[in-house]
Write a protein that holds these residues in place. Sequence first.
Motif, PDB file in Angstrom:
ATOM      1  N   VAL A 283       0.855  -1.187   0.000  1.00 26.80           N
ATOM      2  CA  VAL A 283       0.000   0.000   0.000  1.00 26.80           C
ATOM      3  C   VAL A 283       0.890   1.236   0.000  1.00 26.80           C
ATOM      4  N   LEU A 284       0.501   2.225  -0.796  1.00 27.35           N
ATOM      5  CA  LEU A 284       1.193   3.513  -0.789  1.00 27.35           C
ATOM      6  C   LEU A 284       0.154   4.607  -0.609  1.00 27.35           C
ATOM      7  N   GLN A 285       0.364   5.475   0.401  1.00 27.10           N
ATOM      8  CA  GLN A 285      -0.596   6.524   0.730  1.00 27.10           C
ATOM      9  C   GLN A 285       0.140   7.815   1.059  1.00 27.10           C
ATOM     10  N   VAL A 286      -0.577   8.919   0.855  1.00 27.18           N
ATOM     11  CA  VAL A 286      -0.094  10.219   1.314  1.00 27.18           C
ATOM     12  C   VAL A 286      -0.631  10.412   2.727  1.00 27.18           C
ATOM     13  N   ILE A 287       0.245  10.423   3.708  1.00 27.25           N
ATOM     14  CA  ILE A 287      -0.202  10.470   5.109  1.00 27.25           C
ATOM     15  C   ILE A 287      -0.078  11.859   5.713  1.00 27.25           C
ATOM     16  N   ASP A 288       0.530  12.803   5.000  1.00 25.15           N
ATOM     17  CA  ASP A 288       0.627  14.155   5.520  1.00 25.15           C
ATOM     18  C   ASP A 288       0.880  15.102   4.360  1.00 25.15           C
ATOM     19  N   ALA A 289       0.339  16.304   4.458  1.00 23.34           N
ATOM     20  CA  ALA A 289       0.528  17.315   3.417  1.00 23.34           C
ATOM     21  C   ALA A 289       0.473  18.688   4.065  1.00 23.34           C
ATOM     22  N   VAL A 290       1.592  19.126   4.583  1.00 19.74           N
ATOM     23  CA  VAL A 290       1.680  20.431   5.229  1.00 19.74           C
ATOM     24  C   VAL A 290       2.918  21.141   4.724  1.00 19.74           C
ATOM     25  N   GLY A 291       2.883  22.466   4.750  1.00 18.88           N
ATOM     26  CA  GLY A 291       4.032  23.230   4.318  1.00 18.88           C
ATOM     27  C   GLY A 291       4.299  23.045   2.835  1.00 18.88           C
ATOM     28  N   GLY A 292       5.551  22.904   2.472  1.00 12.70           N
ATOM     29  CA  GLY A 292       5.904  22.782   1.065  1.00 12.70           C
ATOM     30  C   GLY A 292       6.124  21.373   0.592  1.00 12.70           C
ATOM     31  N   THR A 293       5.900  20.363   1.438  1.00 10.09           N
ATOM     32  CA  THR A 293       6.119  18.973   1.039  1.00 10.09           C
ATOM     33  C   THR A 293       4.946  18.109   1.479  1.00 10.09           C
ATOM     34  N   ILE A 294       4.898  16.933   0.904  1.00 14.24           N
ATOM     35  CA  ILE A 294       3.954  15.904   1.339  1.00 14.24           C
ATOM     36  C   ILE A 294       4.758  14.703   1.811  1.00 14.24           C
ATOM     37  N   LYS A 295       4.156  13.905   2.668  1.00 11.90           N
ATOM     38  CA  LYS A 295       4.809  12.691   3.176  1.00 11.90           C
ATOM     39  C   LYS A 295       4.097  11.491   2.590  1.00 11.90           C
ATOM     40  N   VAL A 296       4.834  10.700   1.834  1.00 15.36           N
ATOM     41  CA  VAL A 296       4.307   9.494   1.207  1.00 15.36           C
ATOM     42  C   VAL A 296       4.846   8.292   1.965  1.00 15.36           C
ATOM     43  N   ARG A 297       3.942   7.376   2.332  1.00  7.90           N
ATOM     44  CA  ARG A 297       4.348   6.197   3.087  1.00  7.90           C
ATOM     45  C   ARG A 297       4.014   4.941   2.311  1.00  7.90           C
ATOM     46  N   ALA A 298       5.021   4.084   2.168  1.00  5.04           N
ATOM     47  CA  ALA A 298       4.826   2.761   1.577  1.00  5.04           C
ATOM     48  C   ALA A 298       4.720   1.751   2.705  1.00  5.04           C
ATOM     49  N   LEU A 299       3.607   1.019   2.753  1.00  7.38           N
ATOM     50  CA  LEU A 299       3.393  -0.017   3.765  1.00  7.38           C
ATOM     51  C   LEU A 299       3.527  -1.376   3.089  1.00  7.38           C
ATOM     52  N   ILE A 300       4.445  -2.181   3.571  1.00  3.51           N
ATOM     53  CA  ILE A 300       4.743  -3.463   2.949  1.00  3.51           C
ATOM     54  C   ILE A 300       4.815  -4.537   4.027  1.00  3.51           C
ATOM     55  N   SER A 301       4.820  -5.784   3.617  1.00  2.84           N
ATOM     56  CA  SER A 301       4.819  -6.906   4.564  1.00  2.84           C
ATOM     57  C   SER A 301       5.881  -7.917   4.175  1.00  2.84           C
ATOM     58  N   ALA A 302       6.319  -8.669   5.188  1.00  2.00           N
ATOM     59  CA  ALA A 302       7.300  -9.722   4.973  1.00  2.00           C
ATOM     60  C   ALA A 302       7.036 -10.852   5.952  1.00  2.00           C
ATOM     61  N   GLY A 303       7.669 -11.991   5.695  1.00  2.00           N
ATOM     62  CA  GLY A 303       7.413 -13.168   6.509  1.00  2.00           C
ATOM     63  C   GLY A 303       7.993 -13.089   7.902  1.00  2.00           C
ATOM     64  N   ASP A 304       9.031 -12.293   8.117  1.00  3.11           N
ATOM     65  CA  ASP A 304       9.630 -12.155   9.444  1.00  3.11           C
ATOM     66  C   ASP A 304      10.344 -10.819   9.517  1.00  3.11           C
ATOM     67  N   ALA A 305      10.791 -10.470  10.719  1.00  5.47           N
ATOM     68  CA  ALA A 305      11.377  -9.155  10.951  1.00  5.47           C
ATOM     69  C   ALA A 305      12.687  -8.926  10.191  1.00  5.47           C
ATOM     70  N   PRO A 306      13.639  -9.874  10.154  1.00  6.47           N
ATOM     71  CA  PRO A 306      14.858  -9.620   9.379  1.00  6.47           C
ATOM     72  C   PRO A 306      14.592  -9.400   7.897  1.00  6.47           C
ATOM     73  N   THR A 307      13.664 -10.189   7.327  1.00  3.21           N
ATOM     74  CA  THR A 307      13.326 -10.007   5.913  1.00  3.21           C
ATOM     75  C   THR A 307      12.670  -8.657   5.690  1.00  3.21           C
ATOM     76  N   LEU A 308      11.839  -8.230   6.647  1.00  6.53           N
ATOM     77  CA  LEU A 308      11.187  -6.928   6.510  1.00  6.53           C
ATOM     78  C   LEU A 308      12.220  -5.798   6.501  1.00  6.53           C
ATOM     79  N   TRP A 309      13.240  -5.909   7.309  1.00  2.00           N
ATOM     80  CA  TRP A 309      14.280  -4.878   7.326  1.00  2.00           C
ATOM     81  C   TRP A 309      14.925  -4.735   5.947  1.00  2.00           C
TER      82      TRP A 309
END
Length: 403
Positions: A283-309
């Motif tokens: 999932v990719l969403q715009v989670i904030d839009a203030v000032g002169g920039t916007i903040k885009v967040r990519a939410l992704i998943s993995a099978g375990d914590a090391p792989t997610l890193w």
Amino acid sequence: MNTPLWAVLSTLGAAVVALAVVEVVHQVLLRLGRRYVLLRELADHAYRPAQASMAIFAIEGGVRATAGTFAGRDLVVHLLTLAVIAGFAWLTAALALVVEDVALQTFRTDVPDNLRARKRQTQVRVLRRVTVAAVVVVTVGVMLTTFPHIRAVGASLLASAGIIGVVAALAAQSTLGNIFAGLQLTFSNALRLDDVVVVEDEWGRIEEITLTTVIVQIWDDRRLVMPTTYFTTRPFENWTRTGSAVLGTAEFDLDWSVPVQEMREELRTLMEGSHLWDGRVCVLQVIDAVGGTIKVRALISAGDAPTLWDLRCLVREHFVGWIRDRQPTSLPRVRAEVGDGANRLAWQWVRPSAAHDVRPGRRNIPMEPDDDARIFGGDPEGEARAAEFEGPPDPARPGGTRT
């Protein structure tokens, strides 16, 4: 026949018979252990303790039966009795080790879905330590009862023992608290071996749980030694409480001109081409839009914590190159307007676009975002995720809608 030589020979003979019986049982267990894990572990771990305890028991019985009266007999019998108690305590501790090994072999942790196995392993290891500690305490207590003078003065020392017990309890309050905290952690399943946790802003895995301490292996191979009471009195993050699969984010501060939909499609393409992604969430969403920039967040998943890193780092590295090479105007910028006092600026005369007009009746305008733009909806995974954060159904609302 009541001669010293006869007493020695009969005592040694009893010990040899006891050792022979143990050896026969050992060989039988070795043969049967080829098919049964429990019997094999008994043959491996209980052999030496059984030899020692049975031989000493036979010698002690032989001395009592045949030695008669001789100088120092009471001392020898007393020492042999203490040795018998210690030998059977050793055998009991060895049997506890056998139970642990069998349980550890039954619950394997080298498989993808090892949540139940890690829970059982944690409980078995802690219980074994408690059992061994209890065996030692009981053994010392039984040994002390073999001294007549200690039993005789026990009643007179009862009052002072009570005072000493109170003092000792106060002095050992921290240790006892850690022991009970370790048992609480073990059977509440709040913490297990190999759980991935964040403690004191350090990310690592639970390497060992003892009665008083928890060893956390940090990602850079350092070890963080924590008292067990820390995990019962302070909050901490457990990333594998109900499973090893986790979600992670990669955030970007970009200019307002960034094409969000193209970036979303690029993320989907990147995930489908990576073996690190488990296929659950992208999932990719715009989670904030203030000032002169916007903040885009990519939410992704993995099978375990090391792989997610590694997956999060991959997403950052990919979009650093993608934005630099294909969308350079999307890099964060600081704008300054230069014009006359009448505000006759070029951007004021640009005709507005209808690309994002969501009013009813407009054609070819999507009223709902696609699946890659929603965390809590759009597909069965998202709907299930949303249901976990909703309240109970409200019967007063149509269709029992959740509140």
